[in-house]
Enzyme design. Structure first.
Site, PDB file in Angstrom:
ATOM      1  N   HIS A  21       0.739  -1.178   0.023  1.00 49.34           N
ATOM      2  CA  HIS A  21       0.078  -0.113   0.108  1.00 49.34           C
ATOM      3  C   HIS A  21       0.840   1.360   0.019  1.00 49.34           C
ATOM      4  O   HIS A  21       0.651   2.310  -0.883  1.00 49.34           O
ATOM      5  CB  HIS A  21      -0.853   0.029   1.270  1.00 49.34           C
ATOM      6  CG  HIS A  21      -2.019   1.118   1.124  1.00 49.34           C
ATOM      7  ND1 HIS A  21      -3.178   1.156   0.514  1.00 49.34           N
ATOM      8  CD2 HIS A  21      -1.636   2.479   1.773  1.00 49.34           C
ATOM      9  CE1 HIS A  21      -3.838   2.433   0.842  1.00 49.34           C
ATOM     10  NE2 HIS A  21      -2.752   3.104   1.657  1.00 49.34           N
ATOM     11  N   GLU A  22       1.711   1.288   0.919  1.00 51.76           N
ATOM     12  CA  GLU A  22       2.388   2.580   0.981  1.00 51.76           C
ATOM     13  C   GLU A  22       3.793   2.585  -0.168  1.00 51.76           C
ATOM     14  O   GLU A  22       3.806   3.768  -0.633  1.00 51.76           O
ATOM     15  CB  GLU A  22       3.218   2.440   2.270  1.00 51.76           C
ATOM     16  CG  GLU A  22       2.742   2.483   3.584  1.00 51.76           C
ATOM     17  CD  GLU A  22       1.611   3.652   3.803  1.00 51.76           C
ATOM     18  OE1 GLU A  22       2.091   4.781   3.377  1.00 51.76           O
ATOM     19  OE2 GLU A  22       0.370   3.588   4.377  1.00 51.76           O
TER      20      GLU A  22
END
Length: 349
Positions: A21-22
């Site tokens: 995600h990051e």
């Protein structure tokens, strides 16, 4: 030892989902020329930190594997004056939107890839809601349900998969009766099931239907696995979206929400069934993170996306409003985390 193994699997799964995600935010910001001060995995105290790279980014791993962040620059970074084009807020509307959505997109991609891997290695499961067995003396037998029946509707809602069926009869508020439409001998049959009341392991009164899930041969092959990656992803999105809608309408209790402790319990239950279940769980949790982040709530990506859209329509920026909403949203997120964690612990006790 069993606790350690389950904990390591939990850390790996959360770490993978959060990292992906990051990384989505990070790589899109870097490609857009946005200055990234720090790329962190986890929250809390730093346990490892790298030197800044050529672009001035510090990479860190923090103590608690329950989140992460990409710290993008404001007007100044520790006295270092930045160019206007290095700041996300000064980028055009579509670049800002892409950077904010890329974390969610990466979670969706991870889900598709995990399902594809499962389909390729273990075969594609058939999730059609075919009744596999009827418990003798159970509510389903009394209503006239038979093995081989295909469940098409429950209380007027269309049933395409077993996930739909389980949501309707297990997750939503318990009802006194359920109207089924099943396909039998190429024709539709209507019947009403009045579930029996039983006490579960937690001492709660729950509905018992006396229905067993049917099993069908798995299909194999690269193309089938690829299709499963997308169709399985779509089914998960539909199921999770329905749960969220029912949470907001009150049809599903917030007590059904789980956090890291609840995930730990699930991992402990499924790890003995093999790698296939672990891969599926990664896919399911990844798409969960993606969809929840789409919600237009402060501190989630969806909240920031909504603000960017409002700014575009209004023709001006609201930096103070964004700061206030982020603080409020972060506070609410902490409260929600505490609530679901306590809820998980109470379920264990």
């Amino acid at each position: 030892m069993n606790f350690i193994i389950t904990l390591l699997i939990l850390i790996f799964i959360l770490g993978l989902i959060i990292s992906i995600h990051e990384f989505g935010h990070f790589i899109s910001a870097k490609k857009a020329g946005v200055y990234v001060e720090e790329f962190a995995l986890g929250m809390g105290p730093v346990i490892w930190k790298s030197k800044k790279d050529k672009g001035g980014t510090t990479y860190s791993i923090r103590l608690f594997p329950i989140g992460g962040y990409v710290a993008m620059a404001n007007e100044e970074v520790k006295g270092q004056k930045l160019r206007k084009d290095q700041i996300l807020e000064n980028k055009n509307f579509f670049i800002r939107l892409l950077v904010l959505l890329m974390g969610i997109i990466m979670n969706f991609i991870l889900c598709i890839v995990m399902l594809f891997i499962n389909g390729l290695i273990y075969g594609v499961p058939n999730n059609t809601p075919v009744v596999g067995q009827i418990v003798e003396g159970g509510a389903a037998e009394s209503a006239g349900l038979k093995e081989g029946d295909i469940i098409k509707e429950i209380n007027g809602a269309k049933m395409a998969t077993w996930d739909d069926v389980l949501l309707e009869i297990s997750v939503k508020k318990a009802l006194d009766s359920y109207d089924f439409v099943v396909e039998r001998d190429n024709s539709d049959t209507k019947l009403t099931i009045v579930p029996n009341k039983v006490t579960d392991e937690e001492g709660k009164e729950v509905n018992s239907y006396g229905i067993g899930i049917g099993s069908a041969p798995k299909t194999r092959g690269f193309i089938n696995a690829l299709k499963y990656g997308f169709t399985g992803f779509a089914e998960m999105c539909k199921s999770i979206t329905l749960v969220l809608i029912n949470l907001f309408t009150g049809s599903v209790s917030v007590k059904n929400l789980s956090g890291p402790v609840g995930i730990f319990t699930v991992i402990d239950q499924v790890k003995s069934t093999g790698l296939e279940s672990i891969i599926y769980l990664i896919a399911y949790l990844s798409v969960n993170v993606g969809i929840v982040n789409l919600l237009p709530i402060p501190v989630f990506d969806g909240g920031r996306v909504l603000l960017v859209i409002i700014e575009k329509i209004a023709g001006k920026k609201f930096p103070k409003l964004e700061l206030i909403l982020n603080y409020v949203g972060f506070g609410l997120l902490i409260l929600l985390t505490i609530f679901v964690t306590l809820n998980d612990i109470l379920r264990l006790l």
